[in-house]
Design an enzyme around this catalytic site. Structure first.
Site, short mmCIF file in Angstrom:
data_model
loop_
_atom_site.label_atom_id
_atom_site.label_comp_id
_atom_site.label_asym_id
_atom_site.label_seq_id
_atom_site.Cartn_x
_atom_site.Cartn_y
_atom_site.Cartn_z
N CYS A 52 67.64 94.97 -75.40
CA CYS A 52 68.61 94.14 -74.67
C CYS A 52 69.95 94.88 -74.54
CB CYS A 52 68.79 92.82 -75.40
SG CYS A 52 69.91 91.70 -74.52
N CYS A 56 75.39 91.38 -79.01
CA CYS A 56 75.47 90.27 -79.98
C CYS A 56 75.29 90.85 -81.40
CB CYS A 56 74.38 89.24 -79.69
SG CYS A 56 74.37 88.73 -77.95
N CYS A 59 72.12 90.35 -83.55
CA CYS A 59 70.78 90.39 -82.95
C CYS A 59 70.02 91.70 -83.14
CB CYS A 59 70.88 90.06 -81.46
SG CYS A 59 69.23 89.86 -80.74
N CYS A 96 58.47 77.55 -77.23
CA CYS A 96 59.67 78.16 -76.67
C CYS A 96 59.49 79.66 -76.50
CB CYS A 96 60.86 77.87 -77.58
SG CYS A 96 62.39 78.56 -76.95
N CYS A 128 59.67 75.28 -73.31
CA CYS A 128 61.08 75.67 -73.39
C CYS A 128 61.19 77.17 -73.16
CB CYS A 128 61.60 75.30 -74.77
SG CYS A 128 63.29 75.80 -75.10
N CYS A 188 69.11 72.60 -74.81
CA CYS A 188 69.03 72.96 -76.23
C CYS A 188 70.16 73.96 -76.47
CB CYS A 188 67.66 73.58 -76.52
SG CYS A 188 67.54 74.25 -78.18
N ARG A 260 67.99 70.79 -85.09
CA ARG A 260 66.94 71.69 -85.59
C ARG A 260 67.42 72.58 -86.72
NH1 ARG A 260 65.30 74.01 -80.98
NH2 ARG A 260 64.27 72.04 -80.60
#
Ligand code: SAM
Ligand code: DTB
Ligand code: SF4
Length: 321
Positions: A52, A56, A59, A96, A128, A188, A260
């Site tokens: 990616c 972040c 991550c 998801c 999702c 979400c 969650r």
């Protein structure tokens, strides 16, 4: 009563109330809006892993950090559907699919994701996706393919956001959430604790979520999973009381949301998780992997459900209007 006009001061007061009062109040609100024995079981699948371009700090999938995550191209539709089928057999009602993308692009990969959405929807699971930023048109296409929910986290407060991510801004996050909402896809959105943020940042994130024009239908509270090679690899583990305060406050200020207990369960005991359910958590990720990091296995969770006499929540397929 559902309120979207919470002040920071009100949220701060709830957040800082004595733990037992906080849990009691959250448990009371929980019982007014949900069956407290019911816990939603969701399965995650990383359909496009690693590489990616974003930065972040938490991550493991960011290309610029040297982690053990290997880059994979987008999975094939039938492979994904086989995984969804497996998840359903294991008791999950929500599936998801995550992609390590900054944003969705209108290309063949997106067409493939739309096929995955159609296929999972046909399995009668709540489908999702979490694919990064979305335009209104892309949100519409996902909705038309049968997407039930879209995950896009605020991650932290607006003030702390730039310490964690510099390759996009907070408003980009809010815009995507708005695009999802406008397409009548269930929202979400939540965040992560344990990244070095202070209490004001935690309260700030909860305040932003609870003052959106409509509360997210689901609010994931993640404890940072520190991954070697990321800038946050040495962050200290959050205590269960910090998770309890986040979950209970989210439950009180967003009563109808599914809250969650997300990443971080592998490092929690059964008793700690039980406290989180008492504080109003009513959803988990199941299966031995989150996207790239470990999660308690299905058998371990089945045992937990048995001990705590919890039951998996059925898929709620009614569409938003
Ligand atoms: N690339 C898309 C995006 O960022 O929106 C979707 C996938 S991304 C991995 C989804 C969410 O996972 C992030 O927003 C973050 O809240 C959470 N996450 C990622 N790595 C994490 C970690 N190490 N610990 C806890 N949560 C994490
Ligand atoms: C969310 O809030 N947490 C999930 C899901 N939404 C996509 C992701 C957790 C990822 C943890 C790190 C990993 O496994 O890569
Ligand atoms: Fe990319 Fe999402 Fe990871 Fe950020 S959280 S680096 S956008 S995969």
């Amino acid at each position: 009563m559902i309120r979207n006009n919470w002040t920071r001061e009100e949220i701060s007061e709830i957040f800082n109330s004595p733990v037992l009062d906080l849990v009691y109040r959250a448990a009371t609100v929980h019982r007014e809006h949900h069956d407290p024995q019911e816990v939603q079981v969701c399965t995650l699948l990383s359909v496009k892993t690693g590489g990616c371009p974003e930065d972040c700090a938490y991550c493991p999938q960011a290309a610029r950090y040297h982690t053990n995550v290997k880059v994979h191209k987008l999975m094939e539709v039938d492979e994904v559907l086989a995984k969804a089928h497996e998840a359903k057999e294991a008791g999950s009602t929500r599936f998801c699919m995550g992609a390590a993308w900054r944003e969705v692009r209108d290309n063949r990969d997106f067409d493939k994701v739309l096929e995955m959405v159609k296929g999972v929807n046909a399995l009668d699971m709540e489908v999702c996706c979490t694919l990064g930023m979305l335009t209104p048109e892309q949100a519409e296409k996902l909705k038309a393919a049968g997407l039930y929910a879209y995950n896009h986290n605020l991650d932290t407060s607006e003030e702390f956001y730039n310490d964690i991510i510099t390759t996009r801004n907070y408003q980009d996050r809010l815009d995507t959430i708005e695009n999802v909402r406008k397409a009548k896809i269930s929202v979400c959105a939540g965040g992560i604790i344990g990244m070095g943020e202070n209490e004001q940042d935690r309260i700030g994130m909860l305040h932003t979520l609870a003052t959106l024009p409509e509360h997210p239908e689901s609010v994931p509270v993640n404890a940072l999973v520190p991954v070697e090679g990321t800038p946050l690899e040495d962050q200290e583990k959050v205590s269960v009381w910090e998770m309890v305060r986040m979950i209970a406050t989210a439950r009180i200020i967003m009563p109808k949301a599914m809250v969650r207990l997300s990443a971080g369960r592998v490092r929690m005991t059964l008793e700690e998780q039980a406290l989180c359910f008492m504080a109003g958590a009513n959803s988990i990720f199941a299966g031995d992997k989150l996207l790239t990091t470990p999660n308690p296995g299905v058998v371990q969770d089945q045992e937990m459900f048995q001990i705590l006499q919890l039951k998996p929540r059925k898929a709620h397929k009614e569409q938003l209007v």
